[in-house]
Design an enzyme around this catalytic site. Structure first.
Site, PDB file in Angstrom:
ATOM      1  N   GLU A  84      70.890  21.430  -7.188  1.00  0.00           N
ATOM      2  CA  GLU A  84      71.679  22.564  -6.653  1.00  0.00           C
ATOM      3  C   GLU A  84      72.626  23.103  -7.730  1.00  0.00           C
ATOM      4  O   GLU A  84      73.846  23.177  -7.517  1.00  0.00           O
ATOM      5  CB  GLU A  84      72.446  22.148  -5.380  1.00  0.00           C
ATOM      6  CG  GLU A  84      71.508  21.802  -4.230  1.00  0.00           C
ATOM      7  CD  GLU A  84      72.197  21.620  -2.877  1.00  0.00           C
ATOM      8  OE1 GLU A  84      73.441  21.669  -2.809  1.00  0.00           O
ATOM      9  OE2 GLU A  84      71.472  21.445  -1.874  1.00  0.00           O
ATOM     10  N   GLU A 121      64.941  18.348  -0.604  1.00  0.00           N
ATOM     11  CA  GLU A 121      65.855  17.948   0.471  1.00  0.00           C
ATOM     12  C   GLU A 121      65.531  18.821   1.666  1.00  0.00           C
ATOM     13  O   GLU A 121      65.512  20.059   1.534  1.00  0.00           O
ATOM     14  CB  GLU A 121      67.328  18.145   0.065  1.00  0.00           C
ATOM     15  CG  GLU A 121      67.795  17.170  -0.990  1.00  0.00           C
ATOM     16  CD  GLU A 121      69.270  17.347  -1.368  1.00  0.00           C
ATOM     17  OE1 GLU A 121      70.074  17.720  -0.497  1.00  0.00           O
ATOM     18  OE2 GLU A 121      69.590  17.105  -2.541  1.00  0.00           O
TER      19      GLU A 121
HETATM   20  O1  AHR Z   1      71.995  15.548   1.248  1.00  0.00           O
HETATM   21  C1  AHR Z   1      73.347  15.838   1.216  1.00  0.00           C
HETATM   22  C2  AHR Z   1      73.696  16.918   0.207  1.00  0.00           C
HETATM   23  O2  AHR Z   1      73.115  18.123   0.594  1.00  0.00           O
HETATM   24  C3  AHR Z   1      73.187  16.711  -1.196  1.00  0.00           C
HETATM   25  O3  AHR Z   1      74.038  15.904  -1.948  1.00  0.00           O
HETATM   26  C4  AHR Z   1      73.148  18.094  -1.742  1.00  0.00           C
HETATM   27  O4  AHR Z   1      72.145  18.263  -2.704  1.00  0.00           O
HETATM   28  C5  AHR Z   1      72.904  18.967  -0.519  1.00  0.00           C
HETATM   29  O5  AHR Z   1      73.743  20.038  -0.451  1.00  0.00           O
END
Ligand code: AHR
Length: 501
Positions: A177, A303
């Site tokens: 990110e 994710e």
């Molecule tokens: O999964 C939790 C958080 O969500 C992670 O650290 C980040 O990459 C995302 O915003």
């Protein structure tokens, strides 16, 4: 009366479903690593929780991403190797973690512990290197420590730390990110940083590594960012044209919904939000295809999953695990199958205790959440050829929303004369009767093995150590008529898996 019809076009292959599509993600956050996977106060030399390791082993995870998340761009890997008593204690910039819930990192669990876990459960590691606050030398050193077989100080340190042979880590993410917690970069800025890191980590002719690396760049749900990144990253005067093998994005859904306070209208909107995964895959693939091709650069969703208002930074992003979330995972896994021609990996967040985890623990026990059972039911798809399905389904107009929720979803795949079909009833209120035809095949009733999840659970049933056994799959009755059409009844909020010879 039948209200949904599914036709499986067995000869219309999409592509192989990469097993890595069933991948997972574990971060130094809350009780994921410390207390979840690894016991900080363990007297056992290795420190792993046997109960958790055994559940993960049974699921045959193809790939596991680590150490973050936002933590990745705040992590310096050399802090976490060597004798544990010498490892520095650092602040954890983003997350409270471990049993004490403090924003501190003991570094007791580091690279060797993670890679040892991967070896124990037979999973491919995916390491995310620090781009936001690290430098290319640090990332290149990490690759050398893990993968080099020669006579260097870093390779020798790995040997001293107990691993004679190189680990052969294939997947390397450069940052996380980076439009946000990974440095708040513009796409052009990240592209330039990314290229610099990729040069040293492994896109140039690299004499010392005989292991082929796959490099992963971060994208964003705002697709203009991806378009600008792809334009900037292309066309080096020297070296690889596109120094990346995969471009990722993250898609969480349910951020405004409290699990405890939700009603059926909210369930519908939540599931519609999950289905937006499809648009994100199409848009990021389009950003790649505008300047390169998805044959060369795959799409990773590293994710994804449900994130409810119960999960806050203060409680280590913990939220109750329920059937509704599991239902959303099934719907999303169907989407990944439909896009097997571009999706090369995905990693649901997160493996243990955090967000839509698969395994939950307390001090004494570890148990599977409903989402675990969905991954188990979908496992036969891994490595199969995904095939086209036509789905004729009723849909519901959403309250206070201009979208519709298709109530029945499905996907199908084939291997060696066997077809595997998964079907979801996303309707949390009504049963649906479903007919399935396999083009060109008249299956025999004896050659069908069908299982159903969640027939006896309500969508909002929450799993605990005491009721965890109630979510396991049960047999599903399927009838076959003379022309080979399969008929089944799906109760509200259920998921079926059918293996057809
Ligand atoms: O999964 C939790 C958080 O969500 C992670 O650290 C980040 O990459 C995302 O915003």
């Amino acid at each position: 009366m039948t209200d949904a019809r599914i036709t499986v076009h067995k000869e219309a292959g999409i592509d192989r479903i990469a097993p890595e599509v069933h991948g997972h993600f574990s971060e130094h956050l809350g009780r994921c690593i410390y207390e979840g996977i690894w016991n900080s106060d363990s007297t056992d030399e290795d420190g792993f929780r046997e109960d958790v390791v055994s559940l993960l082993d049974d699921l045959e995870l193809p790939v596991l991403r680590w150490p973050g998340g936002c933590f990745a761009d705040d992590y310096h890997w050399e802090d976490g190797i060597g004798p544990r008593e010498d490892r520095p204690r650092r602040r954890n910039l983003f997350w409270a973690q471990g049993p004490e819930e403090v924003p501190e990192e003991s570094n007791a669990f580091g690279t060797d512990e993670f890679l040892q876990l991967c070896e124990r459960i037979g999973t491919e590691p995916y390491l995310a290197a620090n781009v936001g606050s690290g430098d290319p030398q640090e990332a290149a050193n990490w690759v050398e420590y893990c993968n080099y077989d020669g006579d260097t100080e870093l390779a020798d340190r790995r040997r001293e730390n107990g691993h004679e042979e190189p680990y052969g880590v294939k997947y390397w993410g450069l940052g996380n990110e980076n439009w946000g917690c990974g440095g708040q970069m513009t796409p052009e800025q990240y592209a330039r940083e990314y290229r610099r890191f990729a040069t040293y980590v492994g896109t140039m002719d690299n004499l010392m590594l005989d292991h082929e690396l796959e490099l992963i760049a971060c994208g964003f749900e705002g697709h203009e960012w991806n378009r600008r990144f792809m334009e900037e990253i292309g066309g080096s005067a020297w070296g690889s044209d596109f120094p990346l093998d995969h471009l990722t994005l993250h898609h969480y859904y349910g951020r405004t919904m409290s699990v405890e306070e939700a009603d059926e209208d909210k369930y519908d909107r939540f599931l519609a939000d999950a289905l937006e995964m499809e648009t994100h895959i199409e848009k990021i693939a389009a950003a790649i295809n505008a300047v390169a091709t998805t044959r060369d650069i795959g799409v990773i969703i590293d994710e994804w999953g449900a994130w409810h208002t119960e999960a806050t930074a203060d409680n280590g992003l913990e939220q109750p695990g329920n059937v509704l979330d599991a239902l959303s995972a099934a719907a999303v896994l169907d989407i990944f199958n439909h896009h097997s021609d571009v999706v090369t990996m995905t990693n649901i967040a997160q493996t243990v205790n955090v967000l839509q985890c698969l395994v939950e623990t307390d001090a004494d026990d570890a148990w599977a959440r409903p989402t675990y059972h969905v991954f188990d039911l979908y496992a036969p798809h891994k490595g199969n050829e995904a095939v086209q399905t036509s789905i004729d389904t009723p849909a519901r107009e959403l309250a206070d929303d201009d979208r519709e929720l298709p109530l029945v979803g499905a996907s199908a795949s084939t291997t060696d004369g066997e077809t595997y079909v998964t079907v979801t009833n996303l309707d949390c209120r009504e049963d649906h009767s479903v007919e399935i035809s396999l083009e060109g095949t008249t299956p025999d009733a004896d050659a069908i093995d069908a299982n159903l999840l969640f027939a006896d659970n309500e969508p909002d049933t929450t799993v605990t150590a005491d009721n965890a056994d109630e979510f396991a799959a049960a047999d599903l009755e399927v009838s076959v008529d003379d022309d080979g059409t399969l008929s089944l009844e799906l109760p509200p909020a259920t998921v079926a898996g059918l293996s057809i010879q």
